[in-house]
Design an enzyme around this catalytic site. Structure first.
Site, PDB file in Angstrom:
ATOM      1  NE  ARG A  53      -3.706  -2.271   2.527  1.00 18.18           N
ATOM      2  CZ  ARG A  53      -4.517  -2.528   3.549  1.00 18.18           C
ATOM      3  NH1 ARG A  53      -4.456  -1.756   4.639  1.00 18.18           N
ATOM      4  NH2 ARG A  53      -5.354  -3.528   3.509  1.00 18.18           N
ATOM      5  CG  ASP A  55       2.759   6.070   2.634  1.00 12.49           C
ATOM      6  OD1 ASP A  55       1.792   5.345   2.946  1.00 12.49           O
ATOM      7  OD2 ASP A  55       3.782   6.179   3.334  1.00 12.49           O
ATOM      8  CE1 TYR A 114       7.999   0.486  -1.827  1.00 14.43           C
ATOM      9  CE2 TYR A 114       8.766  -1.499  -0.721  1.00 14.43           C
ATOM     10  CZ  TYR A 114       7.748  -0.638  -1.062  1.00 14.43           C
ATOM     11  OH  TYR A 114       6.472  -0.893  -0.633  1.00 14.43           O
ATOM     12  NE  ARG A 205       8.692   9.259   2.618  1.00 13.49           N
ATOM     13  CZ  ARG A 205       7.534   9.777   3.037  1.00 13.49           C
ATOM     14  NH1 ARG A 205       6.429   9.044   3.010  1.00 13.49           N
ATOM     15  NH2 ARG A 205       7.496  11.012   3.482  1.00 13.49           N
TER      16      ARG A 205
END
Length: 259
Positions: A53, A55, A114, A205
């Site tokens: 999911r 952001d 990622y 992040r």
């Protein structure tokens, strides 16, 4: 009802994230609307499930979702039809595959990958605006790699976890973190490639924001190890913005897609 896996690419800028929300645009809602246009049976309260999911503002080149439809589809025709109905949203189904009924895009996944894109230069970015994080100071890739090495393996990643994270445990295993440096006119792009079975909310992040402080010379590389050991969110470096983050791939015991 036949089940199909969809490999999805999207520009996250217009969306409030992957997950459907009542009052904001989402990638999930865009795909579900396209599916309902093809299969009226899908419109009766059915939903799709995704591997991650993402952001608001986060992009994907390899998101995976699955959907149950009421009829059999040729997978090429399915992806072509979905892409027609997805226009003009910046969302594309790059591949579709018929999968077993017990396949689940999220729970069957054994790995996620990622990439975070960071550009270091004084001049503003033009073509990649909204798709990268830009900093003005030059960065030392070797120092960042030295700091990143402390994060490999299984650790309690509380320091690098959002306070809103809903995961039951902060313990995760980071399988890989590679930092690629690409020369640009009057600057450089740094691509952080991370792989793990799963990630905590804001983990990538938080890691990249911390490593940027190392690359800028504000943190010595060994401070990353100290921050990890602290198991304290306040020990983390800045959390970088979402626009540089891409979900690039999801791994399964049996690869569902054929090139």
């Amino acid at each position: 009802m036949p089940r199909y896996a969809l490999k999805i690419e999207y520009d996250g800028r217009p969306f409030a994230g992957w997950q459907a929300q009542a009052d904001q645009p989402s990638v999930q809602a865009a795909v579900e609307t396209a599916l309902a246009a093809l299969d009226p049976g899908f419109a009766d309260g059915m939903r799709i499930a995704a591997a991650g999911r993402t952001d608001a503002g986060v992009h994907a080149t390899g998101q995976v979702a699955h959907a149950d439809l009421t009829k059999e589809w040729d997978t090429f025709r399915l992806s072509e039809a979905l892409n027609w109905h997805l226009k003009p949203a910046p969302v594309a189904v790059v591949s579709a595959a018929r999968v077993p009924d017990d396949f689940h895009a999220r729970f069957s996944a054994v790995g996620r990958r990622y990439t975070f894109r960071l550009i270091a230069r004084r001049a503003p970015v033009t073509h990649d605006r909204g798709r990268v994080w830009q900093v003005l100071n030059p960065l030392d890739a070797d120092a960042m790699r030295e700091g990143a090495a402390h994060l490999l393996g299984q650790h309690d990643f509380t320091t690098f976890r959002s306070t809103m994270c809903q995961a039951q445990s902060p313990v995760k295993t980071l399988d890989a973190i590679e930092i690629e440096e690409v020369a640009l006119p009057h600057g450089a792009e740094f691509r952080f490639h991370l792989a793990a079975r799963s990630f905590l909310h804001n983990q990538v992040r938080s890691i990249v924001g911390t490593l940027e402080r190392v690359g800028a010379g504000s943190w010595p590389p060994e401070r990353v190890a100290d921050a990890l050991a602290a198991q304290d969110r306040s020990a983390c470096g800045p959390v970088c913005p979402p626009q540089g983050l891409y979900l690039t791939g999801v791994d399964y015991p049996v690869e569902p897609f054929r090139e």
